[in-house]
Design an enzyme around this catalytic site. Structure first.
Site: not given
Ligand code: GLU
Length: 583
Positions: A108, A396, A436, A461, A482-483
């Site tokens: 990360r 992602t 985030d 996530s 998908g955040g």
């Molecule tokens: N930045 C998000 C995360 O780390 C992922 C973004 C995404 O999946 O579009 O959870």
């Protein structure tokens, strides 16, 4: 060799359409066809055919699952640049067949040493608008992907590091056709014209998006990859490339950031304990904090274990209701407790304790929604921190690999929002992962667990997941972009396979539904629309929306692998038979 394919072209599209027409009727599995082509014993499922092929090329050359994943992700840096790449970060969970050891790797991004908790506040102390924060150097976290790959490769690589870069360098030199999805993403992206290098790569001179099919070469990325192939990850984190990254971030014409070469040189990937729990006789293992993905997913499964979802079946409003209720409760805990474990003590054991989850599940009624759930009170844990759920956006990528020796992994990689910070350097995009973090450092006088702090990792996530059968053998490798929706996408698919006994591909194609402790969000234009009145009668506030998961995975049944690729995107699973499969 022409490998058997699980392609979301005609077949998966047909499955998806069928799913739309008759939610409870599922087409016959396609296993017979796979048998006829030979049972795949190694496989790669990824978001782009060129990436899956690169992974397969490594497996054929005797490479391990980690080798294949690295080669595939490097190709994704080129061909799916909007989603992930060497300018971003990732999480990886891996099982070694020989020992059964499950390990997880944290790549990360981190906040630069000079970042303050006021990073995303304006001069009046108000949080910035999302795009005001995203575009430029301010949102860029210190990339973690390559250091994580180095760590994983040292532990589990078989091929030389340099070999893993060959496919990506080849494609960057020769060029690749812009896919329909990439074209759509370029056309819909905001602020892609903010910086000259990015605009020149993705847009025509008149500012229109380069059309699908355009042959795109990336000599700058090829050169970058050649250097890292020769000199290792250090060639990225030190020297000319690191200097170019820091300069691009700090001299951005919009939102200059504070990243230094020392931040890059100091980045460390971390091996962390995975989080695992039983579900229906299986063992589900996922990534722990700083992603909320694994803990939240396991909490939801733990709360659902007391309900007979199999009897209800996938077409049932009651099943969707129960899953949504358990999700509310888990998201309430996620939002209160989960953040970077190096900065905030993480009560993972307490959150996953069977007695705690039983108590939480006690709040679920079979017939009535509990509305907005409150976080649970954990014995001995004083909940001093809270944070708002900032809406992570959807970019992602996820890929899964099983190699011929039976080693398997799930890798989710990201540059956060589509095209990240919009800044390009040396042929790759820089992430905006720092958005985030919670933008507000404190609320009602209490500090946010997920506030910006120097060196800290923003809460994620992402939920790369491995499932093991009662015999201890791998059953599934799975994940999605998908955040915060990732958790619901992976959950639906796990329940599809483990409770509803669907083949992985069909579980992936099931319409998506998610509850993040608010509205129950249903995938628009699917059979779920007909379910809305029943859910509303139980007290759910319903919202229809696009829920474009990018689920990719591999399912193992007996001695055969089956791939799954999300028909909503353009990924593929490629597998081959390579003699007898590892038992
Ligand atoms: N930045 C998000 C995360 O780390 C992922 C973004 C995404 O999946 O579009 O959870």
């Amino acid at each position: 060799m022409s490998p058997p394919q699980h392609r979301p072209g005609l077949r998966a599209a047909a499955l998806f359409c069928l799913g739309l027409l008759a939610f409870s009727l599922f087409p016959a599995p396609s296993e017979a066809r796979e048998e006829a082509r030979g049972r795949p014993s190694h496989m790669v499922a990824a978001a782009h055919p060129l990436a899956a092929e690169a992974g397969l090329e490594m497996l054929r050359a005797g490479g391990s699952a980690v080798d294949a994943a690295i080669a595939a992700e490097l190709v994704l840096t080129l061909v799916e640049p909007q989603s992930s790449g060497i300018g971003g970060g990732a999480f990886l969970i891996h099982v070694e067949k020989k020992t059964g050891k499950v390990e997880s790797f944290d790549g990360r991004e981190t906040a630069p040493a000079g970042a303050s908790e006021r990073l995303f506040l304006d001069a009046d102390g108000q949080p910035l608008g999302f795009y005001d924060a995203v575009v430029g150097g301010r949102s860029v976290g210190v990339p973690g992907l390559l250091r994580m790959f180095e760590l994983a490769h040292r532990a589990h690589g078989k091929l030389p590091w340099k070999r893993l870069f060959a496919p990506a360098i080849r494609h960057a030199d020769a060029g690749f056709p812009i896919s329909k999805r990439l074209h759509r993403m370029i056309a819909n992206a905001k602020h892609l014209d903010a910086f000259a290098e990015t605009a020149a790569y993705f847009l025509n001179a008149d500012g229109t998006p380069k059309p699908a099919g355009t042959h795109l070469k990336n000599p700058a990325l090829a050169e970058t990859l050649r250097r890292i192939a020769e000199g290792g990850a250090a060639r990225f984190y030190e020297g000319e490339i690191a200097a170019a990254i820091a300069k691009t971030v700090t001299t951005a014409s919009r939102n200059p950031g504070v990243m230094t070469v020392a931040d890059l040189a100091g980045y460390r990937a971390v091996k962390r304990e995975p989080v695992c729990r039983a579900y229906r006789g299986m063992r589900v293992c996922a990534m722990g904090p700083p992603t909320s993905g694994g803990v939240t997913l396991l909490q939801i499964l733990g709360m659902l274990e007391g309900f007979d979802l199999e009897a209800l079946g996938p077409g049932s409003a009651e099943a969707v209701h129960l899953i949504a209720e358990a999700s509310r409760l888990a998201f309430a805990d996620r939002n209160r407790y989960l953040a970077d474990p190096d900065f905030v003590p993480q009560p993972v054991g307490a959150l996953l304790a069977p007695s705690y989850l039983k108590r939480r599940a006690g709040q679920i009624s079979r017939t009535k929604s509990l509305g907005q759930a409150k976080p649970g009170t954990l014995a001995g844990i004083v909940p001093t921190h809270r944070f708002a759920g900032w809406p992570e956006s959807t970019s992602t990528t996820h890929l899964s690999v099983v190699d011929g020796a039976g080693n398997a992994l799930a890798l989710t990689a990201s540059i956060e929002s589509p095209f990240g910070a919009r800044l390009m350097v040396n042929g790759f995009l820089l992430n905006n992962e720092l958005t985030d973090f919670a933008f507000l450092p404190a609320k009602a006088g209490r500090p946010m667990a997920n506030r910006v702090q120097p060196g800290k990792r923003p809460r994620s996530s992402m939920a790369p997941t491995l499932v093991f059968g009662p015999d201890g053998h791998l059953r599934l490798s799975l994940g999605s972009p998908g955040g915060p929706y990732i958790i619901g996408f992976v959950l639906k698919t796990l329940i599809g396979v483990l409770d509803w006994k669907l083949p992985l591909q069909e579980a992936i194609a099931l319409p998506n539904f998610v509850n993040r402790n608010g509205e129950t969000e249903l995938e628009a234009k699917t059979a779920l629309e007909a379910m809305a009145p029943a859910l509303e009668a139980m007290g759910h506030r319903i919202r229809f929306r696009d829920l474009p998961s990018g689920l990719h995975g591999i399912e193992r049944k007996g001695d055969t692998l089956f791939g799954g690729a999300d028909p909503r995107r353009e990924g593929i699973a490629l597998g081959e038979k390579i003699g007898k499969m590892a038992p």
